[in-house]
Every structure is written in C-alpha cells, then in structure tokens.
Write an enzyme that holds these catalytic residues in place. Structure first.
Site, PDB file in Angstrom:
ATOM      1  N   ASP A  97       0.827  -1.207   0.000  1.00  0.00           N
ATOM      2  CA  ASP A  97       0.000   0.000   0.000  1.00  0.00           C
ATOM      3  C   ASP A  97       0.865   1.261   0.000  1.00  0.00           C
ATOM      4  O   ASP A  97       1.834   1.350   0.749  1.00  0.00           O
ATOM      5  CB  ASP A  97      -0.855  -0.030   1.283  1.00  0.00           C
ATOM      6  N   GLU A 124      14.338 -15.517   0.648  1.00  0.00           N
ATOM      7  CA  GLU A 124      14.599 -16.601   1.605  1.00  0.00           C
ATOM      8  C   GLU A 124      13.660 -17.780   1.363  1.00  0.00           C
ATOM      9  O   GLU A 124      13.818 -18.846   1.937  1.00  0.00           O
ATOM     10  CB  GLU A 124      14.368 -16.098   3.057  1.00  0.00           C
TER      11      GLU A 124
HETATM   12  C1  NOJ Z   1      -4.489   2.941  -0.810  1.00  0.00           C
HETATM   13  C2  NOJ Z   1      -5.628   2.023  -0.477  1.00  0.00           C
HETATM   14  O1  NOJ Z   1      -5.973   1.289  -1.614  1.00  0.00           O
HETATM   15  C3  NOJ Z   1      -6.751   2.909   0.021  1.00  0.00           C
HETATM   16  O2  NOJ Z   1      -7.957   2.210   0.162  1.00  0.00           O
HETATM   17  C4  NOJ Z   1      -6.329   3.543   1.322  1.00  0.00           C
HETATM   18  O3  NOJ Z   1      -7.302   4.477   1.727  1.00  0.00           O
HETATM   19  C5  NOJ Z   1      -4.994   4.287   1.171  1.00  0.00           C
HETATM   20  N1  NOJ Z   1      -4.028   3.553   0.402  1.00  0.00           N
HETATM   21  C6  NOJ Z   1      -4.393   4.552   2.522  1.00  0.00           C
HETATM   22  O4  NOJ Z   1      -3.950   3.364   3.105  1.00  0.00           O
END
Ligand code: NOJ
Length: 554
Positions: free
Chosen positions: A217, A269
């Site tokens: 993310d 790993e």
């Molecule tokens: C991207 C994620 O897909 C989204 O849903 C989220 O709100 C933001 N990153 C923050 O984590």
C-alpha cells in the site's frame, strides 16, 4: 493430471508474471456469522466459487484488527486477524483451502502508516517529545506563539491538513503528528530502524504461514524529507504534477527503493521467492523502479483507467506499458477496477470527460449514464485485458457486471473522505457494497444480519445464482475467458494487427487473435475459429463495443 506444486521443488517461480489475481475486499465478500461484516470463514466457503471462476490467486485486502477508520487500511496489529473476521487458525485454513484448489494468495501490507490504536502510537502519545517512542512516527512542534499552528501546510489525501495536534497526558495541548491520510493513520518514520525491522518481521510472519505475495500500500510514500525549511506540497492528489526526479519531499524519493531491496532479501529466503506488487501512484517512468528484480518485482499499472474509449488511445497505453514493464524484466499489470475507484461498468456508461466526483455527489443522476452501454463496454474491455501479456487484477463483483452504487444514503457513508472533506467528495463506498450471491435471499445471501453497507434492491438482478450457468451472463463470460486464457496464454509478447481506426487487434504467438471493436458500427471478423466473444457474433459480424477472440484455423 497432477496439479503443479505451488511451493518447494518444481514450483514455478514465474507464476505471477501472467497470473489473474482476484481482489477480495473481505468485509464485503461473504459473512459467515451474521454480524454484517464479511469474514475469513465466508471466503473459505467460497473457494469453490473462486476455483470455478478460474483465478490464479487472490489479493486479500486488510483483514487485520482495525477500527475501520479507513476500511482496514488503519492497522492496529500487523500480525493478527481482526476478531470480527476470524482468527489466525482461520487464516491458516484459508491458505490451505486456497492452495489445495491451486490458488495463491497475496496479502495487503500497509507500511506507510499504522492506526492510531497501534501500541507504538499509543506509547508515543504517552512518551515525551524527543523520546524513542515518538521517533517511530513524525512528531513536530507546532508553529505560532503556543505551537497552535501545524508545522507546515501540507495537505492530507483525505483533506484538509496532514497534521493533527496531540494532547499531553496532563491534558495540555501537545506536539503535532503527520498523517498523509486520516488522523487515525499516523505515518511511520522510515528512518527509524525499529520500523524497518518490524516490517521484515511481518513479511516473514505471513510468508511462514504460506502467503505467496504482498500488495504494498502507498509504496512510494515511505521515505520523507522532513528537514526544515519544509518543501511546499501544493496538491497532494495530482501525481502527474510531481517532479519525476526523486526530489519531492513526500513521494517517490530515491531512498525508498532501499527499503524494498531489504524486503527483496526476505522474499528470496523462500522457495519459490515471495512476490510483491507495488501500489505506487507515480509518473509511469518512475513506476518501473518498484518493479525491478531487486525491488518489489511488479507495480500496479493504472493507465487504462484514464484511457478514453478510442482504439488509438488503447493501443498507445498498452504499447507504452509493455515497453516499461519489459525495461525492468517485469511483466505489466492490467486493471480496470478496485476498492478505490468507481466500478468500470458504470464509468464506461458515462460520457467522456464526466466529472466523476460530481456524478457521485448527484447520486449518479447528472449525467444519468447508460447502464447497458457501460456493461457492454466493460465486458469488451475485460476481454481485451485478459488477452494481453502480463497479469490482470480483477476486483470482486466485476465478474457479475456490478455497477457502482452511486446513491448510497449519506448517513450510510463510512469513507473518511466524506467526513474529512466536509461532504465535498462522497468517497469510495459505492464500489465496496457487499456482493449479491442469491437473488431471493435476505441481503442477497451476503449475511443473515444487517450488511455493513446497505445493498440496493436492484442488486438482485446481478446475483451470482442467477448468472451461474446462464448463457451469456457476465459470470459465465468471465469463466470462459479465464479458462480460455489459461489454455492459450503464451510468451509475453504481442503483434499488432491493423484492422481499422476503431479496432484494437493483436495476436499472441500461438495464433490467438484478440479484436476489440470500440466503434459503434459492426465490423466483419477476419478468417479464423471464433473462440469467445463479449456479445453475440452472427455470420462473422462483430457488433460495436465488443471484443472477440479468434484462433487461426490449423
Ligand atoms: C491505498 C488504499 O488502496 C486505500 O484504500 C487507502 O485508503 C490508502 N491507500 C491509505 O492506506
């Protein structure tokens, strides 16, 4: 036939390169215990569904303990399961059930920020300014005589400010902390060694439990230049305005790749090596840096989301994406929908240039949109994607042709964007409404309780049970397309075929020919055996806004 082993000797290290990955947004998939939230047992019960769909892997969005301030992207504990969604034993059972069905699993890793309930953040609040506890996040004194102003004017993605002031244990106002998203999502300080080490621990923890890959993310935001004077960041959302030289204070800094080199050492790993895909909304030329063999290996390519419904535009986006992916030895990814964007069956029914935020604010009435055209184009575009070299990321519900729920009542909205932006943006809940499984069951078979987001009555028409086995249904189209793709998938190359201005056409090296007619007028298909089409083909005529797959006759 003995199924290919997924791990250990004989396992294919390159399985991800052309995989079809299905995103499960767990709270909205299936609820097994009647609390209105989907859960891991629900997913286990639907492994046969995933199998019959024919996906190679799932990507499981966050299932960790969370207050759900941002749909689970506010993680309280990185190595636990939200008790409302299940237990670690349930997780192990899920991995086992998927692997037995030949399906791999990616889990979502959220390294840019934790939740404000994470024990480290709680410890930081209890500790003094300048303490090691505070160093794991970005705490700063405020400006102004009494520190009453935020350290700078950086905006948050969810609006308005990226800074929130703390309250000291004695009740007096304290320092400020940085959060690029909601205040419940404090940003980690990635210059702190403990943060680094803890994430390596987390990657090993899930890899040891059999996880095959990670979706990372906000992969581009981890490293920040927090030195003073702070650099201005006028518009956080417009990625294309970034300088593409690594000099932005918050995003895509050159030293972020160091983090992923260390992650790569952990992935290696394992046998086969664990894989990863970066969510890095950066200019395309920089995206490749996340997708090298030394870093995360693959990166999401969102370029088709903004590609207008024109053959030349599709061709240009596809060619550029393939070129970029190949430049690092990666494979391209393709996607049309996920949990952050308006479902593509709705987008494709709207006139070009529609302001999507305004459309949502009007409850999907301005403009009205053409649902039939949207679905038709969505089916055509999906078949195009599934014929391309590279991997395809599908989002739960698109295989049912689900449109966006654009008219969610405002009192039901959970997305922090709605609250933080003072009602100026409605947010992403319309694509996160739970799935309809049975047309005539309460809550369409999603739950026996009250679904966490309301499901509209018209969802009945899209229910999986109605589409199951029904000739021409979107579900059956996906099933046929996925099994055909599995059979025909070959080298990661394509050769363009010229069939007119309104046609995107290419062959793969075994004679598999994909033809998408983006025009409104029908076209005559060339010679070949018709394998599959997104709309009925009669007498060799492919209607407008549809796609056909052909095979050269032997
Ligand atoms: C991207 C994620 O897909 C989204 O849903 C989220 O709100 C933001 N990153 C923050 O984590």
């Amino acid at each position: 036939m003995t199924p290919e082993p997924l791990t250990g000797e004989g396992a294919d290290e390159n399985w991800w390169r052309q995989a079809v990955v299905y995103q499960v947004y767990p709270r909205s998939f299936v609820d097994s215990d009647g609390d209105g939230l989907g859960d891991l047992r629900g997913i286990i019960a639907r492994v046969p569904y995933l199998s019959s769909l024919g996906v190679d892997a799932i990507w499981l969005s966050p299932f960790y303990p969370s207050a759900l301030a941002d749909g689970g992207y506010d993680v309280d504990h990185y190595r636990e399961v939200d008790p409302r969604l299940g237990t670690l034993d349930d997780f192990d059972d899920l991995v086992r059930a998927l692997h037995e069905a030949g399906i791999r699993i990616f889990v979502d890793i959220v390294p840019n920020h934790s939740s404000n309930r994470h024990e480290w953040f709680q410890a930081a609040l209890a500790a003094a300014p300048g303490s090691p506890e505070r160093d794991r996040y970005h705490f700063r004194d405020g400006r102004g005589e009494h520190g009453e102003l935020p350290p700078n004017d950086w905006p948050s993605h969810f609006g308005p400010s990226a800074w929130t002031r703390t309250t000291n244990p004695d009740g007096t106002p304290g320092q400020w902390y940085l959060h690029l998203f909601a205040p419940e999502q404090p940003d980690f300080n990635w210059d702190n060694q403990e943060v680094h080490d803890d994430f390596l621990h987390t990657l090993r923890f899930w890899s040891d439990r059999g996880v095959d890959g990670f979706r990372v993310d906000v992969a581009h935001a981890l490293k920040k230049d927090m030195s003073e004077p702070y650099s201005p960041v006028p518009s956080i959302g417009i990625m294309s305005d970034y300088p593409i030289d690594g000099s932005h204070p918050l995003f895509d800094r050159d030293d972020v790749y160091e983090v992923y080199r260390a992650w790569r050492a952990v992935f290696d790993e394992y046998d086969p090596p664990r894989v990863a895909v970066a969510e890095a909304t950066v200019p395309v030329e920089r995206r490749v840096n996340y997708a090298t063999r030394e870093t995360l290996g693959q990166a999401f390519n969102f370029d088709l989301l903004g590609t207008p419904w024109r053959a030349s535009a599709f061709r240009a986006t596809i060619a550029h994406s393939l070129e970029l992916a190949q430049s690092t030895g990666s494979s391209s990814t393709w996607t049309l929908s996920n949990h952050d964007i308006i479902r593509h069956a709705s987008r494709y029914g709207l006139p070009e240039g529609t302001d999507l935020e305004r459309w949502l604010l009007s409850n999907g009435t301005e403009p009205q949109g053409d649902a039939a055209l949207g679905l038709r184009r969505a089916r055509a575009a999906t078949m195009l994607l599934l014929a391309l070299p590279g991997s395809v990321y599908l989002y739960q519900g698109e295989e049912l042709g689900l449109p966006e729920v654009a008219d969610l009542p405002t009192e039901a909205i959970q997305d922090p964007i709605w609250i933080r932006d003072g009602g100026a943006r409605k947010g992403r809940d319309g694509c996160r409404v739970p799935l309809p499984w049975q047309h005539d069951a309460p809550s369409f078979g999603f739950t026996t309780g009250t679904p966490h987001l309301p499901m509209p009555a018209w969802f009945a028409a899209y229910a999986a049970d109605l589409q199951d086995g029904a000739a021409g249904s979107t579900l059956e189209l996906y099933r046929s397309a996925l099994s055909t793709r599995r059979r025909l998938q070959t080298a990661e190359t394509l050769t363009w075929v010229e069939l007119g201005d309104d046609v995107v056409a290419f062959t793969r090296d075994n004679g598999w020919l994909c033809i998408m007619n983006v025009g409104a007028e029908p076209i005559t298909l060339p010679e070949g055996e018709l394998v599959l089409a997104s709309e009925a083909v009669t007498d060799g005529i492919l209607p407008g806004d549809s796609t056909a797959w052909l095979r050269a006759r032997p």
